[in-house]
Design an enzyme around this catalytic site. Structure first.
Site, PDB file in Angstrom:
ATOM      1  N   CYS A 332       0.841  -1.204   0.000  1.00 24.58           N
ATOM      2  CA  CYS A 332       0.000   0.000   0.000  1.00 24.58           C
ATOM      3  C   CYS A 332       0.877   1.255   0.000  1.00 24.58           C
ATOM      4  CB  CYS A 332      -0.963  -0.031   1.181  1.00 24.58           C
ATOM      5  SG  CYS A 332      -2.375   1.093   0.964  1.00 24.58           S
ATOM      6  N   HIS A 444      -3.510  -5.375   1.189  1.00 20.69           N
ATOM      7  CA  HIS A 444      -3.282  -5.716   2.588  1.00 20.69           C
ATOM      8  C   HIS A 444      -3.712  -7.164   2.802  1.00 20.69           C
ATOM      9  CE1 HIS A 444      -2.323  -1.724   4.076  1.00 20.69           C
ATOM     10  NE2 HIS A 444      -3.344  -1.233   3.408  1.00 20.69           N
TER      11      HIS A 444
END
Length: 505
Positions: A332, A444
């Site tokens: 991310c 994630h």
């Protein structure tokens, strides 16, 4: 159906409310009740994406798993994600509302927020038989009681009985219990129906005189003394719980850059499942050294943390490691930092309209105010040492990001997202460097995928000249279920459950 409610509040932060709420959710589920967790207002950087794409705190998602129900945004109507300088991103019913400072929160939204919290709680009470409420901090912070959106103002919505939790391991727990109750106004004091002393080590007989004094001073029964326990996996929510994952026999070392605004660090916890593997967190005072793998995790402030890497000297160390063929993975915000440039023309994250990245992946990132939150399924499409053997394999994860990244060349993406929530899609995700040693993704939870994680570890072992791990890969989902059951057993054995049910009913 109208649910009964029970609320856990603490004498302070980090006394174990979340873990005990998780235990109660599993206990009630084991006893055949339809149960849901609830926390009206929470501040945390670790978050979870619900099936419909809403963002809530990790703790309530964990509690929903323990309750064996699907997590929803009504279980946490307000989530605040700190951004620094007194500002927080306010998430309302799973979606970004605004970036607000403390004064703005007091004046502009708190009265309306309590109505939203009330509506969410009432909806849950129509769907479930028991709702386990969790507070935040202490209900006795008298300077902010009028603005409190987590404790007694929430308990009073449905006149929920309250269990007050204290951390015995810290010391001063008995005084904190009596002091907390003494500071509560009479109407709130009447809601406190029981006391739980948590994290106790030692001989219970030595504690009994203290328990007698607490009950005599407060007139409230101590329902249980929960022993200090560890050695099973329940994901943590707050970075205060961030610890090194040490292994005395470690053969593989993973260095994680501890960013100032680190978020979703639960991405790293799956490495606890891997034998002889150690995770070491690095900050500006540490020497990066020559680990087997560097991970740059997620962050709430990509640009500010990228500036921190450059000013601290860590950026130079990371780039040197890349030249020395040390593998690097960015997740991310960490993925965004690995690229060539980041653009933020609308000032979504910072005052930087443009900033150079670490230059290790062929991507550019553009920020906008549109936040993407999805549960996701993807297939592995890229090459390199970590992906080639798993091409076309499926992985699962979730996305929480404000920016989008574009590949600058004809290289394949690392992954191709095939499903977001319930919708079929075809979206490129991530990138791989030309030498295959640097990898980035928005997913994630990527290390939660057991086969992917084990292949990663075995690739690192091969690079070091070690034999691959041949024992069966432990399933994270099965390990979590086992942990919930163990947790419930410990609490069930050390609490007056009959009295608790009387209080609830």
């Amino acid at each position: 159906m109208t649910a009964k409610t029970i609320m856990l509040q603490g004498t302070a932060s980090n006394v174990g409310k979340s873990i005990l709420a998780t235990a109660l959710c599993r206990i009630f589920a084991e006893d055949s009740y339809k149960v849901a967790p609830f926390k009206g207002w929470n501040m945390a950087l670790n978050s979870y994406v619900t099936q419909d794409g809403g963002e809530i705190g990790t703790a309530q998602a964990i509690q929903a798993q323990a309750a064996q129900v699907e997590a929803t945004v009504d279980m946490q109507p307000f989530l605040l994600k700190p951004k620094g300088d007194g500002k927080s991103q306010v998430i309302k019913h799973g979606r970004p509302l605004a970036d607000l400072g403390l004064k703005e929160q007091d004046e502009d939204y708190r009265a309306d927020a309590l109505k939203t919290i009330k509506n969410s709680l009432n909806r849950l009470c129509q769907q479930f038989e028991i709702v386990v409420l969790e507070g935040a901090g202490s209900p006795a912070e008298i300077n902010i009681k009028k603005q409190d959106l987590a404790n007694m103002n929430v308990a009073k919505i449905r006149k929920s009985p309250v269990l007050l939790v204290a951390d015995v391991d810290r010391g001063g727990a008995l005084a904190s219990v009596v002091g907390t109750i003494e500071l509560l106004p009479p109407k709130e004091k009447k809601l406190v129906a029981g006391i739980i002393l948590n994290k106790f080590r030692g001989d219970i007989e030595l504690l009994k005189p203290g328990i007698d004094i607490i009950e005599e001073e407060t007139g409230i029964p101590v329902l249980g003394v929960i022993p200090y326990f560890k050695d099973f996996r329940i994901p943590a929510e707050d970075s205060v719980a961030l610890t090194q994952l040490t292994d005395q026999e470690a053969e593989i070392e993973i260095a994680v850059i501890r960013l100032p605004h680190i978020s979703n660090f639960t991405d790293l916890e799956p490495f606890e499942q891997e034998p002889n593997t150690e995770v070491r967190y690095i900050n500006q005072t540490d020497y990066l050294g020559e680990p087997d793998l560097i991970i740059i995790p997620g962050t709430k402030n990509t640009i500010d943390d990228l500036v921190y890497l450059k000013e601290s000297g860590l950026a130079e160390q990371i780039c040197t490691a890349a030249k020395n063929n040390i593998p690097i993975i960015g997740v991310c915000g960490g993925y965004q930092m690995l690229g060539q440039k980041i653009y933020d023309p609308e000032g979504t994250e910072s005052n930087w309209e443009e900033i150079k990245g670490l230059g290790l992946l062929p991507i550019e990132t553009n920020f906008s105010s549109n936040k993407l939150t999805f549960q996701a399924e993807a297939i592995i499409e890229g090459g390199g040492e970590f992906l080639t053997d798993l091409k076309e394999s499926k992985v699962e994860g979730y996305e929480i990001h404000m920016g989008t990244s574009q590949l600058l060349n004809d290289n394949l993406p690392a992954f191709r997202i095939k499903k977001r929530g319930n919708d079929s899609v075809n979206i490129a995700d991530g990138a791989v460097s030309e030498d295959g040693l640097i990898l980035g993704t928005y997913l994630h939870g990527i290390f939660d995928n057991d086969t992917f994680r084990r292949n990663l570890i075995n690739t690192l072992r091969q690079k070091r000249g070690l034999e691959p791990l041949d024992e069966e890969v432990k399933s994270l989902k099965e390990e979590l279920e086992s942990s919930y059951n163990k947790l419930a057993d410990i609490v069930r054995e050390n609490i007056d459950l009959e009295k608790l049910y009387e209080i609830i009913k």
